[in-house]
Motif scaffolding. Structure first.
Motif, PDB file in Angstrom:
ATOM      1  N   GLY A  50       0.808  -1.206   0.000  1.00  0.00           N
ATOM      2  CA  GLY A  50       0.000   0.000   0.000  1.00  0.00           C
ATOM      3  C   GLY A  50       0.843   1.258   0.000  1.00  0.00           C
ATOM      4  N   ALA A  51       1.934   1.249   0.777  1.00  0.00           N
ATOM      5  CA  ALA A  51       2.807   2.423   0.832  1.00  0.00           C
ATOM      6  C   ALA A  51       3.477   2.676  -0.514  1.00  0.00           C
ATOM      7  N   SER A  52       3.911   1.622  -1.185  1.00  0.00           N
ATOM      8  CA  SER A  52       4.529   1.762  -2.504  1.00  0.00           C
ATOM      9  C   SER A  52       3.532   2.325  -3.514  1.00  0.00           C
ATOM     10  N   GLY A  59      -2.663  15.106  -4.077  1.00  0.00           N
ATOM     11  CA  GLY A  59      -3.437  15.129  -2.842  1.00  0.00           C
ATOM     12  C   GLY A  59      -4.654  14.243  -2.829  1.00  0.00           C
ATOM     13  N   TYR A  60      -4.944  13.601  -3.969  1.00  0.00           N
ATOM     14  CA  TYR A  60      -6.148  12.774  -4.044  1.00  0.00           C
ATOM     15  C   TYR A  60      -5.890  11.313  -3.663  1.00  0.00           C
ATOM     16  N   THR A  61      -4.624  10.947  -3.495  1.00  0.00           N
ATOM     17  CA  THR A  61      -4.266   9.616  -2.993  1.00  0.00           C
ATOM     18  C   THR A  61      -3.269   9.818  -1.867  1.00  0.00           C
ATOM     19  N   ILE A  62      -3.681   9.464  -0.644  1.00  0.00           N
ATOM     20  CA  ILE A  62      -2.824   9.653   0.519  1.00  0.00           C
ATOM     21  C   ILE A  62      -2.731   8.347   1.302  1.00  0.00           C
ATOM     22  N   LEU A  63      -1.780   8.289   2.205  1.00  0.00           N
ATOM     23  CA  LEU A  63      -1.479   7.042   2.925  1.00  0.00           C
ATOM     24  C   LEU A  63      -1.688   7.188   4.423  1.00  0.00           C
ATOM     25  N   MET A  64      -2.276   6.155   5.024  1.00  0.00           N
ATOM     26  CA  MET A  64      -2.267   6.038   6.478  1.00  0.00           C
ATOM     27  C   MET A  64      -0.982   5.291   6.831  1.00  0.00           C
ATOM     28  N   GLY A  65       0.075   6.052   7.075  1.00  0.00           N
ATOM     29  CA  GLY A  65       1.365   5.463   7.354  1.00  0.00           C
ATOM     30  C   GLY A  65       1.471   4.978   8.791  1.00  0.00           C
ATOM     31  N   THR A  66       2.430   4.111   9.032  1.00  0.00           N
ATOM     32  CA  THR A  66       2.643   3.537  10.357  1.00  0.00           C
ATOM     33  C   THR A  66       4.139   3.489  10.642  1.00  0.00           C
ATOM     34  N   ILE A  67       4.461   3.069  11.829  1.00  0.00           N
ATOM     35  CA  ILE A  67       5.858   2.866  12.188  1.00  0.00           C
ATOM     36  C   ILE A  67       6.495   1.821  11.273  1.00  0.00           C
ATOM     37  N   ALA A  68       5.688   0.881  10.765  1.00  0.00           N
ATOM     38  CA  ALA A  68       6.208  -0.150   9.859  1.00  0.00           C
ATOM     39  C   ALA A  68       6.638   0.454   8.535  1.00  0.00           C
ATOM     40  N   THR A  69       5.793   1.313   7.962  1.00  0.00           N
ATOM     41  CA  THR A  69       6.076   1.862   6.635  1.00  0.00           C
ATOM     42  C   THR A  69       7.062   3.025   6.668  1.00  0.00           C
ATOM     43  N   HIS A  70       7.176   3.696   7.818  1.00  0.00           N
ATOM     44  CA  HIS A  70       7.992   4.911   7.835  1.00  0.00           C
ATOM     45  C   HIS A  70       9.092   4.944   8.892  1.00  0.00           C
ATOM     46  N   ALA A  71       9.354   3.822   9.555  1.00  0.00           N
ATOM     47  CA  ALA A  71      10.485   3.779  10.482  1.00  0.00           C
ATOM     48  C   ALA A  71      11.264   2.479  10.342  1.00  0.00           C
ATOM     49  N   LEU A  72      10.555   1.360  10.233  1.00  0.00           N
ATOM     50  CA  LEU A  72      11.211   0.059  10.219  1.00  0.00           C
ATOM     51  C   LEU A  72      11.744  -0.324   8.843  1.00  0.00           C
ATOM     52  N   VAL A  73      11.049   0.091   7.796  1.00  0.00           N
ATOM     53  CA  VAL A  73      11.359  -0.373   6.443  1.00  0.00           C
ATOM     54  C   VAL A  73      12.797  -0.052   6.042  1.00  0.00           C
ATOM     55  N   ALA A  74      13.307   1.087   6.478  1.00  0.00           N
ATOM     56  CA  ALA A  74      14.637   1.519   6.044  1.00  0.00           C
ATOM     57  C   ALA A  74      15.744   0.578   6.520  1.00  0.00           C
ATOM     58  N   SER A  75      15.568  -0.033   7.693  1.00  0.00           N
ATOM     59  CA  SER A  75      16.606  -0.897   8.261  1.00  0.00           C
ATOM     60  C   SER A  75      16.282  -2.376   8.163  1.00  0.00           C
ATOM     61  N   LEU A  76      15.014  -2.690   8.034  1.00  0.00           N
ATOM     62  CA  LEU A  76      14.593  -4.091   8.079  1.00  0.00           C
ATOM     63  C   LEU A  76      14.749  -4.802   6.739  1.00  0.00           C
ATOM     64  N   TYR A  77      14.593  -4.060   5.654  1.00  0.00           N
ATOM     65  CA  TYR A  77      14.612  -4.672   4.323  1.00  0.00           C
ATOM     66  C   TYR A  77      15.966  -4.469   3.644  1.00  0.00           C
ATOM     67  N   ALA A  78      16.469  -5.534   3.045  1.00  0.00           N
ATOM     68  CA  ALA A  78      17.737  -5.447   2.326  1.00  0.00           C
ATOM     69  C   ALA A  78      17.618  -4.456   1.169  1.00  0.00           C
ATOM     70  N   LYS A  79      16.475  -4.481   0.484  1.00  0.00           N
ATOM     71  CA  LYS A  79      16.210  -3.540  -0.605  1.00  0.00           C
ATOM     72  C   LYS A  79      14.852  -2.889  -0.361  1.00  0.00           C
ATOM     73  N   PRO A  80      14.816  -1.823   0.429  1.00  0.00           N
ATOM     74  CA  PRO A  80      13.528  -1.158   0.717  1.00  0.00           C
ATOM     75  C   PRO A  80      12.826  -0.747  -0.566  1.00  0.00           C
ATOM     76  N   THR A 123       3.356   1.934  18.691  1.00  0.00           N
ATOM     77  CA  THR A 123       3.236   2.236  17.266  1.00  0.00           C
ATOM     78  C   THR A 123       2.518   3.562  17.115  1.00  0.00           C
ATOM     79  N   TRP A 124       2.445   4.038  15.879  1.00  0.00           N
ATOM     80  CA  TRP A 124       1.780   5.313  15.611  1.00  0.00           C
ATOM     81  C   TRP A 124       1.216   5.313  14.202  1.00  0.00           C
ATOM     82  N   ASN A 125       0.303   6.216  13.963  1.00  0.00           N
ATOM     83  CA  ASN A 125      -0.294   6.395  12.637  1.00  0.00           C
ATOM     84  C   ASN A 125      -0.179   7.850  12.214  1.00  0.00           C
ATOM     85  N   ALA A 126       0.097   8.063  10.932  1.00  0.00           N
ATOM     86  CA  ALA A 126       0.231   9.416  10.407  1.00  0.00           C
ATOM     87  C   ALA A 126      -0.174   9.431   8.936  1.00  0.00           C
TER      88      ALA A 126
END
Length: 321
Positions: free
Chosen positions: A73-75, A84-105, A248-251
């Motif tokens: 969904g984030a991708s 502005g017509y397509t926006i995301l309910m982001g989470t700690i998963a999509t915007h904090a963990l992904v950068a370090s958890l995935y070999a190829k984010p 966790t958080w939502n934004a």
């Protein structure tokens, strides 16, 4: 003459750009939830979307696009038109963990998005099926030590904060159990309630009704302090795992390149929604604490969260190829 016409056309186009934003929105806005229906992120999204619809004068439609720990969904939103017509309910998963958890984010949580507003923070909770033998965290740890690697637990997906909450619990409690990932909290809760996968790490909002009904037994919340809506549930530290803490958080996020005045309008609507009495009451009932604020504040929060979770992920050894 031709030069004058070109200048006139340029000025006309330049003057039209703000008008587009001023007329925003003139059609429904799609709010992508990167998890299946029935989970905490979905609950927060639907609660806030209804109030934002009133503020914007156009419907904010929730579209669940679950999978890959929120990354599908984030991708999708990262690649959407920056209008502005397509926006995301982001989470700690999509915007904090992904950068370090995935070999190829699959995306850059900072560069590929325009922050809109930080909505809520929520505790996570460790629950078991109502018929599960362990009545508290100490009994659960004892049982897991007797049967290393034989028990299974569920989360909303690989690489989610709930998955990491489970892995952190295993590490700090010195136990072993097998992780069963789902495409969102909703499906995971179905199997936790049925007993198919009796141990579950979830966000408190999506488990609230099941805890109150008695279908699930809450053993501990994962925050430093007890949840106001469940003062009888101990923290993980109180329950026997010193130093344990996750949340966790939502934004809300738009694709990078979204006009600042469109972002500002969405931010205004989100903040107004959080101040709505019915919204704040509903969120408080399920244990979510409202935040609000500026896009700039959310941008700084994302950067600090990426930095905070990097050493945690590296120490856990968690890695998704």
């Amino acid at each position: 003459m031709k030069k004058r016409r070109l200048i006139a056309c340029f000025l006309a186009l330049a003057g039209a750009a703000p008008a587009v934003a001023q007329g925003f929105p003139d059609k429904p806005v799609t709010l992508v939830v990167p998890f299946a229906p029935g989970g905490s992120t979905d609950l927060v999204a639907r609660t806030v979307a209804q109030a934002m619809s009133t503020q914007l004068g156009q419907q904010v439609l929730v579209d669940n696009k679950g999978g890959a720990g929120g990354n599908l969904g984030a991708s999708f939103v990262a690649k959407a038109a920056p209008d502005g017509y397509t926006i995301l309910m982001g989470t700690i998963a999509t915007h904090a963990l992904v950068a370090s958890l995935y070999a190829k984010p699959p995306f850059d949580p900072v560069a590929d998005f325009a922050p809109i507003a930080w909505l809520v923070t929520v505790p996570n909770v460790l629950t078991v099926n109502k018929d599960y033998p362990a009545k508290d965290v100490k009994e659960l740890i004892a049982r897991l030590k007797e049967k290393p690697g034989e028990e299974i637990y569920s989360s909303s997906g690989n690489g989610t904060p709930l998955h990491l909450s489970g892995e952190l619990f295993k590490s700090m409690a010195g136990v072993d159990m097998v992780h069963v990932p789902y495409q969102g909290s909703g499906p995971a809760l179905v199997d936790a309630i049925s007993g198919a996968v009796p141990i579950n790490f979830d966000n408190l909002p999506s488990s609230t009704e099941h805890i109150r009904s008695g279908a699930l037994r809450a053993l501990a919340v994962t925050t430093k302090t007890r949840a106001p809506n469940f003062p009888d549930i101990p923290t993980m530290e109180e329950a026997g795992v010193p130093g344990y803490e996750t949340n966790t958080w939502n934004a809300l996020f738009a694709p990078a390149g979204t006009p600042p005045d469109v972002v500002a309008k969405l931010n205004e609507a989100a903040n107004a929604a959080l101040k709505d009495a019915a919204v704040s009451k509903r969120l408080a009932e399920v244990g979510a604490s409202t935040v609000g604020g500026t896009p700039e504040a959310l941008a700084e929060h994302v950067k600090s969260e990426v930095a905070r979770w990097k050493p945690v992920i590296e120490a856990s050894g968690a890695r998704i190829e």
